[in-house]
Design a protein around this motif. Structure first.
Motif, mmCIF file in Angstrom:
data_model
loop_
_atom_site.group_PDB
_atom_site.id
_atom_site.type_symbol
_atom_site.label_atom_id
_atom_site.label_comp_id
_atom_site.label_asym_id
_atom_site.label_seq_id
_atom_site.Cartn_x
_atom_site.Cartn_y
_atom_site.Cartn_z
ATOM 1 N N THR A 100 69.964 105.594 39.071
ATOM 2 C CA THR A 100 70.127 105.492 40.290
ATOM 3 C C THR A 100 68.312 104.175 39.993
ATOM 4 O O THR A 100 67.621 104.677 39.192
ATOM 5 C CB THR A 100 69.438 107.135 40.971
ATOM 6 O OG1 THR A 100 67.676 107.457 41.095
ATOM 7 C CG2 THR A 100 69.890 107.763 41.432
ATOM 8 N N ILE A 101 68.686 103.928 41.640
ATOM 9 C CA ILE A 101 68.093 102.289 41.332
ATOM 10 C C ILE A 101 66.582 102.442 42.691
ATOM 11 O O ILE A 101 67.169 101.876 43.837
ATOM 12 C CB ILE A 101 67.406 101.437 41.374
ATOM 13 C CG1 ILE A 101 69.226 101.409 40.181
ATOM 14 C CG2 ILE A 101 66.934 100.104 40.867
ATOM 15 C CD1 ILE A 101 69.463 100.040 39.603
ATOM 16 N N PRO A 102 66.165 103.824 42.656
ATOM 17 C CA PRO A 102 64.975 103.953 44.505
ATOM 18 C C PRO A 102 64.747 102.311 44.979
ATOM 19 O O PRO A 102 64.931 102.374 45.648
ATOM 20 C CB PRO A 102 64.245 104.946 44.303
ATOM 21 C CG PRO A 102 64.536 105.752 42.789
ATOM 22 C CD PRO A 102 65.535 104.263 41.587
ATOM 23 N N GLY A 103 64.256 101.718 44.664
ATOM 24 C CA GLY A 103 63.463 100.653 44.673
ATOM 25 C C GLY A 103 64.796 99.439 45.430
ATOM 26 O O GLY A 103 64.226 98.978 45.813
ATOM 27 N N THR A 104 65.998 99.957 45.431
ATOM 28 C CA THR A 104 67.617 99.241 45.770
ATOM 29 C C THR A 104 68.064 99.870 46.998
ATOM 30 O O THR A 104 68.783 99.650 47.366
ATOM 31 C CB THR A 104 67.364 98.461 45.206
ATOM 32 O OG1 THR A 104 68.168 99.196 43.889
ATOM 33 C CG2 THR A 104 67.084 97.477 44.466
ATOM 34 N N SER A 105 68.032 101.078 46.721
ATOM 35 C CA SER A 105 68.857 102.467 47.376
ATOM 36 C C SER A 105 69.884 102.893 47.151
ATOM 37 O O SER A 105 70.813 102.612 47.970
ATOM 38 C CB SER A 105 68.349 101.909 48.899
ATOM 39 O OG SER A 105 68.762 100.464 49.359
ATOM 40 N N THR A 106 70.324 102.224 45.583
ATOM 41 C CA THR A 106 71.043 102.166 45.185
ATOM 42 C C THR A 106 71.436 102.649 43.356
ATOM 43 O O THR A 106 70.363 103.417 43.238
ATOM 44 C CB THR A 106 71.800 100.699 45.349
ATOM 45 O OG1 THR A 106 73.182 101.140 44.878
ATOM 46 C CG2 THR A 106 71.365 99.618 44.123
ATOM 47 N N PHE A 107 72.705 102.446 42.732
ATOM 48 C CA PHE A 107 73.240 103.077 41.584
ATOM 49 C C PHE A 107 73.752 102.385 41.434
ATOM 50 O O PHE A 107 73.972 101.370 41.916
ATOM 51 C CB PHE A 107 73.404 105.066 41.608
ATOM 52 C CG PHE A 107 75.197 104.563 42.145
ATOM 53 C CD1 PHE A 107 75.969 104.815 41.347
ATOM 54 C CD2 PHE A 107 74.796 105.032 43.694
ATOM 55 C CE1 PHE A 107 77.647 104.893 41.615
ATOM 56 C CE2 PHE A 107 76.464 104.922 44.233
ATOM 57 C CZ PHE A 107 77.417 104.983 43.181
ATOM 58 N N THR A 108 73.475 102.314 39.468
ATOM 59 C CA THR A 108 74.903 101.401 38.986
ATOM 60 C C THR A 108 75.429 102.577 38.329
ATOM 61 O O THR A 108 74.703 103.023 37.369
ATOM 62 C CB THR A 108 73.332 100.573 38.907
ATOM 63 O OG1 THR A 108 74.207 99.473 37.397
ATOM 64 C CG2 THR A 108 72.713 100.234 37.309
ATOM 65 N N TRP A 109 75.865 101.729 37.055
ATOM 66 C CA TRP A 109 76.080 102.331 35.761
ATOM 67 C C TRP A 109 76.527 101.311 34.337
ATOM 68 O O TRP A 109 76.823 100.329 34.784
ATOM 69 C CB TRP A 109 77.326 103.024 36.688
ATOM 70 C CG TRP A 109 78.672 102.433 36.392
ATOM 71 C CD1 TRP A 109 80.032 101.679 35.805
ATOM 72 C CD2 TRP A 109 79.234 101.863 37.634
ATOM 73 N NE1 TRP A 109 81.481 100.782 36.260
ATOM 74 C CE2 TRP A 109 80.230 101.118 37.408
ATOM 75 C CE3 TRP A 109 78.346 101.767 39.320
ATOM 76 C CZ2 TRP A 109 81.458 100.933 38.789
ATOM 77 C CZ3 TRP A 109 79.090 101.305 40.588
ATOM 78 C CH2 TRP A 109 79.780 100.743 39.577
ATOM 79 N N LEU A 110 76.333 102.284 33.532
ATOM 80 C CA LEU A 110 76.504 101.460 31.648
ATOM 81 C C LEU A 110 78.540 101.534 31.374
ATOM 82 O O LEU A 110 78.311 102.986 31.523
ATOM 83 C CB LEU A 110 75.937 102.414 31.343
ATOM 84 C CG LEU A 110 74.059 101.120 30.996
ATOM 85 C CD1 LEU A 110 73.121 102.073 32.163
ATOM 86 C CD2 LEU A 110 73.275 101.415 29.454
ATOM 87 N N THR A 111 78.720 100.976 31.000
ATOM 88 C CA THR A 111 80.735 100.779 30.254
ATOM 89 C C THR A 111 79.853 101.119 29.279
ATOM 90 O O THR A 111 79.548 99.849 28.744
ATOM 91 C CB THR A 111 81.191 99.954 31.100
ATOM 92 O OG1 THR A 111 80.993 98.828 31.225
ATOM 93 C CG2 THR A 111 81.526 100.739 33.209
ATOM 94 N N PHE A 112 80.722 101.761 28.300
ATOM 95 C CA PHE A 112 80.771 101.675 26.567
ATOM 96 C C PHE A 112 81.713 100.814 25.898
ATOM 97 O O PHE A 112 82.876 101.716 26.750
ATOM 98 C CB PHE A 112 79.924 103.014 26.126
ATOM 99 C CG PHE A 112 78.371 103.058 26.650
ATOM 100 C CD1 PHE A 112 77.698 103.314 25.801
ATOM 101 C CD2 PHE A 112 78.757 103.797 28.062
ATOM 102 C CE1 PHE A 112 76.421 103.624 26.508
ATOM 103 C CE2 PHE A 112 77.339 104.393 28.810
ATOM 104 C CZ PHE A 112 76.316 104.118 28.011
ATOM 105 N N SER A 113 81.467 100.252 24.844
ATOM 106 C CA SER A 113 82.205 99.580 23.771
ATOM 107 C C SER A 113 81.648 100.172 22.781
ATOM 108 O O SER A 113 80.602 99.586 22.078
ATOM 109 C CB SER A 113 82.984 98.142 23.905
ATOM 110 O OG SER A 113 82.866 97.947 23.111
#
Length: 468
Positions: free
Chosen positions: A179-192
């Motif tokens: 989560t990124i509370p400063g932008t009221s959203t979330f993101t995610w990491l994809t792995f290789s």
């Protein structure tokens, strides 16, 4: 709430790296979460975000206690800070390293990895936040890589305040959600292997005060879904200040926004409580209205997403104890299969519940799954007044401030760990109770404290953050 989520691919900024050699693909079957050495026993991760490192207040650290036949073994442990060899960055006051934890076998080498959030990390700007992944191995956690939000990072974004691992495509390749509370959203990491890219976190100018995130297959299509909860105290629409949104995973590895429920959220957990192969969403609400002492509402999973609801509280049939004002039942939640019947059970923390005349001693309650979902039938309450649990209740210790359900001894059943962050404040402690096919066995309970783990006098508040 003024909600924004963006899904365009973004480029990550790696703020530091160690142990970057990619693991051999498919060297072993992927490990279960929190099994850092691949021995089939889940390990206990304890975050101390307000802990002192050197003379740096709230720099934060993480203590890992490895699982064993008798449960977490204090003789085999690691204490990890940003001053630990191989860990990127440096400890600074207010970093709050260990504020959030999540685990999966991100590089798919047969050993689970540990993600650690440091939302107070200052990079180019103040409180930008970072997430560090410690890589598992046969000998435990070794080497680390850290990621920041990237080009969109701004002061106060607090990247990584809450973390969760999931599998959007259902292909066995887990992603890490932050989560990124400063932008009221979330993101995610994809792995290789041990390399990752970070999805763009959106560009909303709005923020939230608190955020929660959890994952599971809510609609039963074989792909992971994401549940994002928030609290935004200054939203002009009062009814929109608290709630959660379900996002469904897609075959292409993205998310589609499904349903938003405007409701009070103090904790989230996702688990298949009725055994229908669709995950249900449990939401903790500690407020005394409409139920004295707090409650947990379950939103059933369905082929279409969120289905019907039911609510449990301390006055529900079979649930131990009597509800009292400000018990904070629902302050913390964790899902796991305690009795090994194939259905998830739910641990519920009530950290301000009184024990007789001992105020705010706290307790944890395990509600068991059934074909109809969670019920009070057979539920168990565990506290420091429970026969077999070491110690005695003391006022304002807050037993159950955090809870986890993980199989620490490898018998296929999830054991309960409850945090008591105010035990001998600011030291804290955690209590682990092992499970059998009939439920928790209080006589098996063990207590870990900063002294037994070799971290006394560091303001550990042990039990404030639990992995799992």
């Amino acid at each position: 709430m003024r909600f924004r989520v963006a899904y365009a691919l973004g480029v990550s900024v790696v703020v530091g790296a160690a142990g970057l050699v990619a693991a051999p693909a498919h060297a072993k079957a992927p490990a279960g979460a929190y099994d850092f050495d691949g021995d089939g026993r889940r390990d206990l991760a304890l975050g101390s975000p307000d802990g002192t490192v050197g003379k740096r207040a709230a720099a934060g650290f993480v203590t890992v206690v490895y699982g064993a036949k008798g449960g977490p073994d204090a003789r085999r442990r690691q204490v990890i800070t940003q001053a630990t060899s191989g860990v990127p960055g440096a400890p600074e006051a207010g970093d709050r390293f260990g504020a959030s934890l999540a685990s999966a076998d991100f590089d798919r080498d047969g050993y689970a990895d540990l993600a650690i959030g440091a939302p107070g990390e200052d990079s180019a700007k103040k409180n930008v936040g970072t997430v560090t992944i410690l890589w598992g191995s046969k000998s435990g956690l070794r080497g680390a890589t850290a990621w920041g939000e990237g080009r969109t990072a701004k002061a106060g974004n607090r990247f990584g305040e809450a973390l969760a691992a999931g599998d959007l495509q259902g292909d066995g390749r887990p992603e890490l959600f932050a989560t990124i509370p400063g932008t009221s959203t979330f993101t995610w990491l994809t792995f290789s292997g041990r390399k990752a890219s970070v999805r763009a976190g959106g560009t909303s100018k709005f923020d939230v005060n608190r955020s929660w995130i959890a994952t599971g297959d809510v609609n039963g299509d074989g792909r992971g879904d994401v549940v994002y909860g928030w609290y935004d105290h200054d939203d002009p629409q009062v009814k929109h200040r608290r709630g959660f949104t379900l996002f469904k995973g897609t075959a292409g590895g993205g998310l589609t926004r499904d349903k938003t429920v405007y409701t009070t959220v103090h904790a989230l957990a996702v688990g298949d409580f009725d055994g229908d192969r669709r995950a249900d969403v449990a939401v903790g609400d500690t407020y005394d209205s409409p139920w004295n002492g707090g409650s947990v509402t379950v939103h059933r999973g369905s082929p279409f997403g969120l289905g019907g609801t039911y609510t449990l509280h301390q006055n529900s049939s079979g649930v131990p104890g009597v509800a009292s004002v400000e018990d904070n039942f629902g302050h913390s939640l964790a899902a796991g299969d305690v009795n090994g019947d194939g259905r998830a059970d739910l641990a519920v923390g009530a950290p301000k519940a009184d024990s007789g005349r001992v105020f705010d001693a706290g307790r944890a309650v395990v509600l068991y799954g059934s074909p109809s979902g969670l019920t009070g039938r057979g539920s168990q309450a565990i506290g420091r007044s429970t026969a077999g649990v070491p110690g005695a209740p003391r006022a304002y210790e807050y037993f159950g401030a955090q809870v986890s359900l993980l199989d620490h001894n490898g018998d296929g059943r999830a054991d309960l760990t409850a945090g008591t962050p105010n035990l001998n404040a600011p030291e804290g402690g955690v209590t682990t109770v092992l499970a059998t096919k009939t439920g928790l066995t209080p006589n098996s309970a063990t207590v870990l404290t900063p002294r037994t783990l070799g971290i006394p006098n560091r303001k550990a508040n042990l039990g404030a953050t639990l992995g799992g």
